[in-house]
Design a protein around this motif. Structure first.
Motif, PDB file in Angstrom:
ATOM      1  N   GLY A  82      24.193  -3.582 -28.923  1.00 30.68           N
ATOM      2  CA  GLY A  82      23.974  -2.814 -27.700  1.00 30.68           C
ATOM      3  C   GLY A  82      22.958  -3.417 -26.763  1.00 30.68           C
ATOM      4  O   GLY A  82      22.229  -2.693 -26.092  1.00 30.68           O
ATOM      5  N   GLY A  83      22.903  -4.755 -26.696  1.00 25.66           N
ATOM      6  CA  GLY A  83      22.027  -5.409 -25.719  1.00 25.66           C
ATOM      7  C   GLY A  83      20.677  -5.826 -26.229  1.00 25.66           C
ATOM      8  O   GLY A  83      19.810  -6.206 -25.439  1.00 25.66           O
ATOM      9  N   LEU A 115      26.997  -2.878 -19.466  1.00 28.54           N
ATOM     10  CA  LEU A 115      26.485  -2.178 -20.642  1.00 28.54           C
ATOM     11  C   LEU A 115      25.476  -1.103 -20.241  1.00 28.54           C
ATOM     12  O   LEU A 115      25.517   0.030 -20.746  1.00 28.54           O
ATOM     13  N   ILE A 116      24.563  -1.442 -19.331  1.00 29.58           N
ATOM     14  CA  ILE A 116      23.603  -0.458 -18.833  1.00 29.58           C
ATOM     15  C   ILE A 116      24.324   0.664 -18.093  1.00 29.58           C
ATOM     16  O   ILE A 116      23.960   1.848 -18.203  1.00 29.58           O
ATOM     17  N   MET A 117      25.360   0.308 -17.341  1.00 30.91           N
ATOM     18  CA  MET A 117      26.143   1.315 -16.634  1.00 30.91           C
ATOM     19  C   MET A 117      26.781   2.290 -17.617  1.00 30.91           C
ATOM     20  O   MET A 117      26.806   3.504 -17.378  1.00 30.91           O
ATOM     21  N   TYR A 118      27.284   1.776 -18.728  1.00 32.25           N
ATOM     22  CA  TYR A 118      27.873   2.637 -19.761  1.00 32.25           C
ATOM     23  C   TYR A 118      26.806   3.529 -20.393  1.00 32.25           C
ATOM     24  O   TYR A 118      27.033   4.738 -20.596  1.00 32.25           O
ATOM     25  N   GLN A 119      25.655   2.950 -20.682  1.00 30.83           N
ATOM     26  CA  GLN A 119      24.596   3.734 -21.309  1.00 30.83           C
ATOM     27  C   GLN A 119      24.082   4.831 -20.384  1.00 30.83           C
ATOM     28  O   GLN A 119      23.895   5.975 -20.806  1.00 30.83           O
ATOM     29  N   ARG A 120      23.850   4.493 -19.107  1.00 29.13           N
ATOM     30  CA  ARG A 120      23.333   5.485 -18.170  1.00 29.13           C
ATOM     31  C   ARG A 120      24.411   6.515 -17.801  1.00 29.13           C
ATOM     32  O   ARG A 120      24.139   7.716 -17.730  1.00 29.13           O
ATOM     33  N   ILE A 132      27.587   7.207 -19.262  1.00 26.75           N
ATOM     34  CA  ILE A 132      28.339   7.924 -20.290  1.00 26.75           C
ATOM     35  C   ILE A 132      27.416   8.495 -21.363  1.00 26.75           C
ATOM     36  O   ILE A 132      27.420   9.707 -21.627  1.00 26.75           O
ATOM     37  N   GLU A 133      26.619   7.643 -21.979  1.00 27.20           N
ATOM     38  CA  GLU A 133      25.776   8.106 -23.082  1.00 27.20           C
ATOM     39  C   GLU A 133      24.699   9.080 -22.604  1.00 27.20           C
ATOM     40  O   GLU A 133      24.402  10.062 -23.289  1.00 27.20           O
ATOM     41  N   GLN A 134      24.091   8.814 -21.443  1.00 27.71           N
ATOM     42  CA  GLN A 134      23.016   9.666 -20.946  1.00 27.71           C
ATOM     43  C   GLN A 134      23.494  10.698 -19.934  1.00 27.71           C
ATOM     44  O   GLN A 134      22.690  11.497 -19.442  1.00 27.71           O
ATOM     45  N   GLY A 135      24.783  10.693 -19.592  1.00 28.53           N
ATOM     46  CA  GLY A 135      25.342  11.713 -18.720  1.00 28.53           C
ATOM     47  C   GLY A 135      24.882  11.650 -17.278  1.00 28.53           C
ATOM     48  O   GLY A 135      24.701  12.688 -16.638  1.00 28.53           O
ATOM     49  N   ASN A 136      24.684  10.432 -16.754  1.00 22.45           N
ATOM     50  CA  ASN A 136      24.302  10.264 -15.348  1.00 22.45           C
ATOM     51  C   ASN A 136      25.323   9.375 -14.638  1.00 22.45           C
ATOM     52  O   ASN A 136      25.051   8.211 -14.339  1.00 22.45           O
TER      53      ASN A 136
END
Length: 316
Positions: A262-263, A274-279, A281-285
């Protein structure tokens, strides 16, 4: 009805058909069959690419968040606030720097290796077809399966470190903040090499053998023939390879996600996607994720225009 009246009616109908035919011609162009065949793909592009991109731009300018299906919620317009948040995020800035390092390694290496290997495979050598297929196999193999092999090779107790012995880096390749992204870049270069070799092999078929014979008559050796005949002859393919490699590399996601957990380490191999996915999808923003995506699209377009101007200038 008189003959004159019939002629007038037929003339009016003819003019209407002519006007209608001209209108259809303007819509379908000079090749209506070709337009009809292309239309389904245009609709596909609009549905799969154009609409999501437009919606991402919309989300990036609003306080957008996920809600239950059918729920009516307020998503106010916030202007450039999401972009300010993105640009002030150290993790996002570092991800763009990481992908810059990746492209600096991956793109030149891809161009050089694929061209040299394609020129070698284009010659009359034994087992040529088998070798071509061998280079293409990693490209069509599932990333999860290939990543497992690379983790075996490059982990702390892997085969590469065993061969290097005391020369092995500490920390190891994929957990080393300085070597993680270069290792990912080399992996992606190796995995995608077969596809770019095929592009160059196709381009080499259009390079006339007479040019090589003329170069040989002038006393050129293999290196001079390669540099003065092969390289200029495949210049359009080189432009395509550079652009495709850049666009593919800028959308890097699977490789750092799988290879470095994961980076990692500490974001050293994180990519903007990857950051776009984390922010998002994973963090709901999703508004923040969309802003990152829009900035990435703008950056890739600018980079592609620069590359097209300098790398592809000999095509014109």
């Amino acid at each position: 009805m008189t003959v004159t009246g019939r002629a007038s009616i037929l003339g009016t109908r003819g003019r209407r058909l002519s006007v209608g035919g001209a209108a259809v011609g303007r819509i379908l162009g000079q090749q209506p069959i070709g337009t009809a065949l292309v239309t389904p793909y245009v609709v596909f592009l609009a549905a799969v690419f154009a609409y999501p991109l437009a919606f991402a731009v919309y989300m990036s300018f609003h306080d957008y968040f996920f809600a239950a299906p059918g729920a009516i919620v307020e998503r106010p317009f916030v202007g450039f606030d999401n972009y300010v948040t993105v640009l002030s995020d150290p993790a996002v800035r570092r991800s763009f720097a990481n992908v810059g390092i990746f492209l600096l390694i991956n793109v030149p290496l891809t161009v050089v290796l694929s061209l040299v290997l394609a020129a070698s495979l284009n010659a009359a050598i034994r087992w040529r077809t088998f070798i071509r297929v061998s280079y293409y196999v990693p490209y069509v193999t599932a990333s999860v399966a290939v990543v497992g092999v690379w983790l075996f090779l490059f982990n702390s107790n892997g085969l590469v470190n065993s061969v290097l012995g005391p020369l092995a880096p500490d920390p190891s390749w994929l957990v080393n903040s300085k070597l993680a992204m270069p290792t990912v870049a080399i992996y992606v270069t190796w995995k995608q090499l077969g596809f770019f070799i095929l592009l160059y092999l196709a381009a080499l078929q259009n390079v006339s053998k007479d040019l090589y014979e003329a170069a040989a008559m002038d006393g050129a050796d293999k290196w001079k023939s390669f540099w003065n005949v092969t390289v200029p002859g495949v210049q359009p393919a080189t432009t395509l390879v550079v652009l495709v490699a850049t666009i593919t590399g800028a959308n890097l996601f699977t490789e750092p996600y799988l290879l470095t957990g994961g980076g990692g380490p500490d974001g050293a191999s994180a990519s903007p996607v990857l950051i776009m996915y984390q922010r998002g999808i994973e963090q709901g923003n999703p508004d923040i994720g969309s802003a990152i995506g829009v900035l990435l699209v703008i950056g890739v377009l600018l980079l592609a225009l620069i590359e097209r101007r300098f790398v592809g200038r000999e095509d014109r």
